[in-house]
Motif scaffolding. Structure first.
Motif, mmCIF file in Angstrom:
data_model
loop_
_atom_site.group_PDB
_atom_site.id
_atom_site.type_symbol
_atom_site.label_atom_id
_atom_site.label_comp_id
_atom_site.label_asym_id
_atom_site.label_seq_id
_atom_site.Cartn_x
_atom_site.Cartn_y
_atom_site.Cartn_z
ATOM 1 N N ARG A 125 0.852 -1.185 0.000
ATOM 2 C CA ARG A 125 0.000 0.000 0.000
ATOM 3 C C ARG A 125 0.887 1.233 0.000
ATOM 4 N NH1 ARG A 125 -5.217 -1.039 0.530
ATOM 5 N NH2 ARG A 125 -5.789 -3.003 1.435
ATOM 6 N N ALA A 126 0.458 2.227 -0.718
ATOM 7 C CA ALA A 126 1.202 3.473 -0.773
ATOM 8 C C ALA A 126 0.235 4.632 -0.671
ATOM 9 C CB ALA A 126 1.977 3.563 -2.091
ATOM 10 N N PHE A 146 -0.755 8.338 -1.742
ATOM 11 C CA PHE A 146 -0.474 9.172 -2.895
ATOM 12 C C PHE A 146 0.024 10.526 -2.421
ATOM 13 C CE2 PHE A 146 -1.507 11.940 -6.473
ATOM 14 C CZ PHE A 146 -0.872 11.235 -7.463
ATOM 15 N N SER A 180 5.863 14.393 -5.748
ATOM 16 C CA SER A 180 6.152 12.997 -6.052
ATOM 17 C C SER A 180 7.360 12.876 -6.961
ATOM 18 C CB SER A 180 4.931 12.328 -6.689
ATOM 19 O OG SER A 180 4.646 12.887 -7.938
ATOM 20 N N VAL A 226 3.498 8.198 -9.094
ATOM 21 C CA VAL A 226 2.839 7.115 -9.820
ATOM 22 C C VAL A 226 3.734 6.612 -10.949
ATOM 23 C CG1 VAL A 226 0.868 6.561 -11.281
ATOM 24 C CG2 VAL A 226 0.535 7.904 -9.217
ATOM 25 N N ILE A 264 -4.630 1.614 -8.826
ATOM 26 C CA ILE A 264 -4.939 2.906 -8.207
ATOM 27 C C ILE A 264 -6.447 2.996 -8.112
ATOM 28 C CG2 ILE A 264 -4.698 5.401 -8.369
ATOM 29 C CD1 ILE A 264 -2.287 4.861 -10.266
ATOM 30 N N TRP A 316 -2.471 1.887 -4.646
ATOM 31 C CA TRP A 316 -2.492 3.306 -4.286
ATOM 32 C C TRP A 316 -3.938 3.663 -4.040
ATOM 33 C CZ3 TRP A 316 1.636 7.065 -5.203
ATOM 34 C CH2 TRP A 316 2.854 6.462 -5.497
ATOM 35 N N GLU A 317 -4.235 4.086 -2.832
ATOM 36 C CA GLU A 317 -5.602 4.464 -2.494
ATOM 37 C C GLU A 317 -5.705 5.986 -2.429
ATOM 38 O OE1 GLU A 317 -6.452 2.194 1.053
ATOM 39 O OE2 GLU A 317 -7.275 0.588 -0.182
ATOM 40 N N GLU A 339 -6.150 14.784 -4.040
ATOM 41 C CA GLU A 339 -5.296 13.680 -4.468
ATOM 42 C C GLU A 339 -5.710 13.150 -5.831
ATOM 43 O OE1 GLU A 339 -5.178 10.669 -1.480
ATOM 44 O OE2 GLU A 339 -3.889 11.843 -0.170
#
Length: 129
Positions: free
Chosen positions: A6-7, A9, A16, A23, A35, A60-61, A67
């Protein structure tokens, strides 16, 4: 049961890219990236289908509009052409396999039903058998 990566965002595409954790980096370095919005039922189906095949995707949630806007900006910079965007608009959840945009749940299911998904996952290094 396999653990999913899990990451969170990053709050903006610029943060980033400066930290190397956006991403684009995840898509380039990870065999399968999913995602989705946090708590999205379609994202859950995508993750469960991939897990059922033995794949442990990086997940990626997205939480909140800011976001999601940052994500869409970064995806736009990554690049589908204008014609591809018209034919395959980026919707959430979105799946990348082997650094390539597969699409949403509909494209994932179509690839699974047609028998193309498992070979693509093997080619990407997400499956070994």
């Amino acid at each position: 049961m396999q653990q999913m990566q899990r990451a969170a965002f990053p709050s903006s595409p610029s943060s980033s890219s400066s930290s190397g954790g956006g991403v684009k980096t995840a898509v380039e370095e990870t065999p399968v990236v999913v995602i989705s919005r946090r708590g999205c039922c379609m994202g859950h189906v995508v993750k469960r289908l991939l897990q059922g095949l033995g794949v442990s995707p990086a997940v990626w949630e997205i939480v909140g509009e800011a976001e999601e806007t940052a994500l869409r900006t970064e995806l736009g910079e990554m690049g589908p052409t204008e014609d591809e965007q018209r034919r395959f608009p980026v919707t959430l959840p979105v799946v990348f396999i082997g650094g390539r945009l597969l699409g949403g749940l509909d494209h994932l299911m179509a690839a699974h039903i047609s028998g193309e998904l498992v070979p693509n996952l093997k080619e990407a290094g997400a499956l070994w058998l």
